[in-house]
Design a protein around this motif. Structure first.
Motif, short mmCIF file in Angstrom:
data_model
loop_
_atom_site.label_atom_id
_atom_site.label_comp_id
_atom_site.label_asym_id
_atom_site.label_seq_id
_atom_site.Cartn_x
_atom_site.Cartn_y
_atom_site.Cartn_z
N HIS A 130 -12.63 -0.80 -8.63
CA HIS A 130 -12.31 -1.19 -9.74
C HIS A 130 -13.39 -2.38 -10.14
O HIS A 130 -13.00 -3.16 -11.22
N MET B 33 -7.73 1.21 6.87
CA MET B 33 -7.60 0.66 5.69
C MET B 33 -7.10 -0.66 6.11
O MET B 33 -6.43 -0.88 7.24
N ALA C 106 1.05 -1.16 -0.30
CA ALA C 106 -0.09 0.00 -0.09
C ALA C 106 1.05 1.15 0.24
O ALA C 106 2.38 1.18 0.28
N SER D 52 -3.45 -0.50 -10.53
CA SER D 52 -2.89 -1.50 -9.65
C SER D 52 -3.73 -1.91 -8.56
O SER D 52 -4.03 -0.95 -7.99
N PRO D 53 -4.53 -2.86 -8.80
CA PRO D 53 -5.42 -3.29 -7.74
C PRO D 53 -4.92 -3.28 -6.42
O PRO D 53 -3.77 -3.13 -6.19
N PHE D 54 -5.82 -3.22 -5.49
CA PHE D 54 -5.44 -3.43 -4.21
C PHE D 54 -6.34 -4.50 -3.63
O PHE D 54 -7.32 -4.50 -3.71
N PRO D 55 -5.62 -5.44 -2.80
CA PRO D 55 -4.37 -5.65 -2.37
C PRO D 55 -3.81 -6.48 -3.38
O PRO D 55 -4.04 -6.84 -4.50
N PRO E 142 -3.99 4.97 0.70
CA PRO E 142 -4.12 3.72 1.22
C PRO E 142 -5.26 2.88 1.09
O PRO E 142 -6.25 3.46 1.23
N GLY E 143 -4.97 1.80 0.63
CA GLY E 143 -6.12 0.51 0.51
C GLY E 143 -6.56 0.95 -0.96
O GLY E 143 -7.61 0.20 -1.08
N LEU E 144 -5.99 1.83 -1.75
CA LEU E 144 -6.65 2.13 -3.07
C LEU E 144 -5.94 1.39 -4.04
O LEU E 144 -6.34 1.70 -5.27
N ALA F 225 -11.23 0.71 0.67
CA ALA F 225 -9.93 0.87 1.44
C ALA F 225 -10.07 0.10 2.91
O ALA F 225 -9.11 -0.54 3.40
N GLY G 37 -3.24 1.61 -7.22
CA GLY G 37 -2.34 2.87 -7.91
C GLY G 37 -3.24 3.07 -9.24
O GLY G 37 -4.09 2.03 -9.52
#
Lengths: 527, 467
Positions: free
Chosen positions: B150, B138, A276, A310-313, A281-283, B432, A285
């Motif tokens: 997404h 988060m 992250a 860029s997915p999280f996580p 944070p948590g989102l 998040a 890129g």
């Protein structure tokens, strides 16, 4: 503290030959401090001299008395050129015998604070801080007190900005600058991997090619090479032009895996997992489509003009055991690399850190909520995760209480703007810091926040537009970063001198040397 | 999986000259007319746009303030003739709570319908009063999380309004517990009644249409009924009439088509609700309660009434306790109500709506974390229409946003865009946090960090007592 540097590094003998697949001759960059003047014609000054054309008789006395070349009357010209006010020392000059305002026979000059200062900077990066950083990048030295820059703290009203050092009247030990060591070790595991030592207690944070120009990236790593520290690729691939600086690069493996290849992992000495980032944070890129140019798309193996997420996580990581597999993967691909784990700062950041430590990481990189250089949703920048000042203390204390603090290097980022912030972060418990925005400011960033779209940064720093990126040369940008590093080094040494400390490592966790302006400060303990 | 909530948006540019933060001051009289003029090099082409703008100027004081503040032209002009300044009109926007930055951000959201994005990190204060003294959490490595923004997993922002039985009883075959009416809203947001100065007859149908397009509910003062150009079957389900003891009655057939009604708190409110429910058993009744010095206690008392379905607690426009010398902020009052209701075992039975001081999408998430089921707000919708919050209307001066002449499609488009932007931002913070449902966010203070607590827990043990 154990001195890892004293252990002779003989690991090259035992590492498999195929660990490092590419052998590009490494380029040395000189650490020499040279003047790197600003690239804009009119440098912004805190104080400006106003000249009354009605009163001025153009006698030239101001030109003669000013030792800083503020006033310019070119030979053959009748009128003065624009004053070079950024050389002006400001009110500090009033007590000298060369104060132009007092010496002007016609009283045609007056000194005022530049009204543009209000339009420059923000609560975290004040106008004074930006101008002082520019001075450092220009000269390699801190600006003279005469300039009147209040740059050691920002105006955010909390965190680093409310912390001050409690310097003794006189240090217990009188030291010289040469006695002081501000370098740190990055591998504390004694795991037969290289003992990497950096000469300054910071390295450059990840900024991908795409988020910044190739000139910026190259300047960052060249600056790092000069100071025997590191810079990070960010998640955008490994430029061909970076290869002569492999030894000073960190390859970042982030969730989108853009530009990640076995070869890019094997060529470096540190590999960083980015779980992250402080800006969002948590989102994950997000590279906006406008910045995904042909060159960026080629590097990332993507389609031109398409926004890249860029997915999280990491969808392969939902537990510390999964994280351990990731680390093992890197360690097997590159037997000489250290592994860094970059995480943001949730409320349970201490648990994340201990988990990552158990998984075998060498460096825990905490990226606090207020950091970040690239584009991020405003709601995320302001609201998600805790500021780094809290996270450092929390993680340092917890790792200490668990008895593993000595096995891992703790690097902090997210709002580290000055050498004083570096020292405060270390006093709170970090081993060192990771910087990003400060480097960009050194290159001329004014923090206008327009890095995210269109042609990108109008000042040619955070852009992929070829025309805009050409506003800087690699040599100039490199020198600015080298100079900034030198100024910071000097400031850190100055702090350690006042405490009578020989090494920056002595400062780690010394919260008893700090005071917080909003607290009673009657419970000073060494952590 | 329910149908994904989505709001269709189209960009709706402002009607009036933009009010930016920065402006360039240009001392033209000393210009050297050089061929490499920095104005031509503006990355954003603003200098050319300014020239065109001035050519077609409508009012002499309509200045051009659309500079992006990069200083490039200022620093490169051969004669140093340009200066950058903060736009004084920008500084006059709003007030201490509804800051110029909030107003500019809301304008941007109303124009684009998108989440505001910018570079260069956070630029604001470390912490602040009110909602600025808390951060949302988060999820990191160790927690399963979602990839909502997404589109990989659906994050539901739906919430329910109404009374929920504490337990369900069944006989051998069937559910025997009576099921009170329940309203499902796709977003934890209700468009609140406007303060008096902002009540223009032309605006009310706009709010109702916005609510219909976004699936929300707009609260409407009963004395403003009937509205012009209303399709009752389409619009009334998105209207909640606000009834005071002295309000004119709303026709029964009109009330029947609504789902929610709001009643001002007064001594006879419980009796009134019972009467109303006798006539319209499918209607959900809310009690609007001022958060003054007795507000919290009154909310707790009302929640213990068996007929109580929804309590709408309202602080002042800045989120402060009404009439108090040292007012508590709404987030703290919500927390107090929420935790007290948990302690007495009543929290799950009633719905708490919270209004006052909800200025940004983040406030919606934070108020819910503090214990509200959903929030109500009004001024952001006025700001979406380019309102400056200057209070000129209160004092009888002409409105700089010309709200009296506002076009219908423009207004609905701007408000709809704003709702969409808030929805997307709620998803951002929930994503998040690793949260899939707004319902589950309610009162989950474990998903938040509070400035005062962090200071005490972390810095308190190092630096002693907070001053």
């Amino acid at each position: 503290m154990e001195k890892f540097s004293e252990q002779k590094n003989k690991f090259d003998d035992v590492l498999p030959e195929n660990t490092r697949k590419t052998f590009v001759p490494q380029v040395k960059v000189s650490r020499e401090i040279k003047l790197a003047p600003p690239r804009y014609r009119n440098e912004i000054a805190k104080y400006i001299i106003r000249r009354s054309d009605d009163d001025c008789i153009r006698c030239g006395k101001c030109v003669n008395v000013c030792p800083y070349d503020v006033h310019v009357l070119k030979p053959g010209y009748k009128y003065f050129a624009s004053a070079q006010s950024h050389f002006c020392k400001g009110p500090g000059c009033e007590k000298t015998d060369h104060y132009c305002v007092a010496l002007c026979p016609q009283g045609a000059l007056r000194m005022v604070e530049n009204p543009m200062m209000r339009a420059l900077g923000d609560f975290r990066w004040t106008a004074d801080m930006i101008l002082a950083t520019w001075k450092m990048a220009t000269t390699g030295d801190s600006p003279s007190e005469d300039y009147g820059f209040d740059y050691q703290c920002g105006d955010s009203g909390g965190g680093f900005d409310r912390l001050r050092f409690k310097f003794p009247d006189k240090p217990d030990v009188a030291l010289n600058e040469d006695d002081i060591d501000i370098g740190i070790e990055l591998n504390r595991r004694n795991d037969r991997r290289p003992c990497i030592r950096i000469d300054v207690p910071w390295y450059g944070g990840g900024m991908s090619f795409g988020s910044v120009s190739n000139v910026t990236q190259l300047a960052k790593v060249r600056g790092a090479a000069a100071w025997n520290t590191f810079s990070c690729t960010g998640e955008g691939g490994y430029m061909e032009r970076m290869k002569p600086y492999d030894d000073y690069m960190i390859t970042q493996v982030a969730t989108g895996l853009f530009g990640i290849r076995e070869e890019t992992i094997q060529r470096v000495r540190i590999v960083e997992f980015k779980y992250a980032q402080g800006a969002k944070p948590g989102l994950g890129g997000h590279l906006l489509g406008d910045k995904n140019t042909q060159a960026v798309a080629r590097m990332r193996e993507a389609v031109v003009g398409i926004p890249l997420f860029s997915p999280f996580p990491f969808h392969s990581v939902y537990s510390i055991e999964d994280h351990m597999k990731h680390i093992d993967w890197i360690k097997h691909i590159n037997r000489r690399a250290l592994v860094s784990t970059k995480v943001s700062t949730p409320t349970d950041v201490d648990m994340v850190a201990i988990g990552s430590c158990a998984a075998g990481t060498h460096i825990i990189h905490l990226d606090g909520a207020y950091g970040g250089t690239g584009a991020a949703p405003d709601i995320a920048k302001k609201n998600i995760a805790i500021p780094i000042e809290y996270a450092i203390s929390k993680v340092h204390d917890f790792l200490t209480s668990e008895g593993v603090r000595g096995k891992v290097t703790l690097m902090a980022s997210g709002g580290v703007r000055t050498a004083h912030d570096v020292a405060k972060a270390i006093a709170l418990g970090a081993d060192g810091v990771v910087i990003g925005t400060a480097e960009l400011v050194a290159l001329g960033c004014v923090r206008c926040s327009r890095c995210e779209s269109g042609r990108g940064c109008p000042r040619g720093i955070a852009t992929t537009d070829i025309e805009l990126a050409a506003k800087m040369s690699v040599e100039w940008a490199t020198q600015r970063i080298i100079n900034l590093y030198n100024a910071w080094r000097k400031e850190l040494i100055g702090i350690l001198l006042r405490f009578g400390m020989r090494s920056i490592t002595e400062l780690r966790g010394r919260t008893d040397l700090l005071i917080h302006l909003d607290f009673s400060n009657d419970n000073m303990q060494k952590t | 999986m329910p149908k994904k909530y989505h709001i269709n948006t189209t960009p709706v540019p402002p009607r009036l000259p933009r009010i930016g933060k920065h402006g360039i001051v240009d001392w033209r009289e000393d210009c050297a007319r050089c061929h490499n003029c920095v104005k031509k090099a503006c990355v954003y082409d603003r200098h050319r746009q300014e020239t065109e703008y001035i050519r077609n100027l409508k009012d002499v004081d309509d200045l051009f303030f659309d500079c992006m503040g990069c200083f490039s032209c200022v620093q490169d002009c051969t004669k140093g003739l340009l200066s950058l300044t903060i736009n004084p009109v920008y500084e006059q926007l709003g007030n201490n709570y509804w800051t110029p930055d909030i107003i500019l951000s809301t304008w941007l959201q109303a124009e684009t319908g998108k989440v505001p994005v910018s570079g260069a990190g956070y630029k604001g204060k470390f912490s602040g009063p009110g909602f600025d003294s808390m951060w949302t959490d988060m999820s990191e490595i160790v927690r399963p999380t979602r990839d909502g923004i997404h589109g990989r997993e659906y994050i539901s922002t739906s919430v329910d309004l109404g009374r929920k039985p504490a337990v369900l009883s069944f006989d051998e075959k069937n559910l025997v517990t009576a099921q009170p009416p329940l309203i499902s809203l796709p977003l934890p947001l209700i468009i609140d009644n406007r303060p008096h100065g902002y009540r223009l007859p032309k605006l009310e149908p706009i709010f109702v249409e916005t609510a219909a397009r976004t699936g929300l509910i707009s609260i409407l003062d009963a004395d403003q009924w009937p509205l012009e150009n209303i399709d009752e079957d389409r619009h009334l389900p998105h209207v909640a009439f606000f009834l005071r003891p002295d309000s004119p009655g709303v026709p029964r057939e009109v009330l029947k088509k609504t789902k929610l009604v709001e009643i001002a708190d007064h001594d006879g409110v419980i009796t009134w609700i019972k009467k109303l429910k006798d006539m319209h058993p499918d209607l959900v009744a809310a009690v609007r309660l001022k958060l003054d010095s007795h507000g919290v206690e009154r909310a707790v008392a009302l929640a213990q009434e068996e007929t109580m379905e929804v309590i709408h607690v309202v602080a002042d426009l800045n989120g402060n306790e009404i009439g108090a010398e040292n007012p508590r902020f709404i987030k703290d009052m919500i927390r107090q109500i929420h935790t007290t209701l948990i302690e007495i075992g009543k929290r799950d039975e009633v719905t708490i709506m919270a209004g006052g001081g909800i200025a940004l999408a983040e406030h919606m998430a934070k108020a819910i974390i503090c214990g509200a089921d959903l929030v109500t707000t009004n001024l952001p919708f006025m700001i979406a229409l380019e309102c400056h919050l200057c209070d000129s209307c209160e004092t009888g001066f002409s409105c700089p946003a010309k709200l009296e002449d506002i076009p219908f499609d423009y207004s609905v488009g701007r408000m709809t865009n704003l709702v969409s932007a808030w929805h997307l931002q709620l998803i951002e913070v929930m994503g998040a946090m690793g949260m899939r449902e707004a319902r589950r966010l309610r009162g989950d203070v474990g998903r938040a960090m509070f400035f005062e607590e962090l200071e005490e827990q972390i810095f308190g043990k190092i630096f002693g007592t907070k001053k």
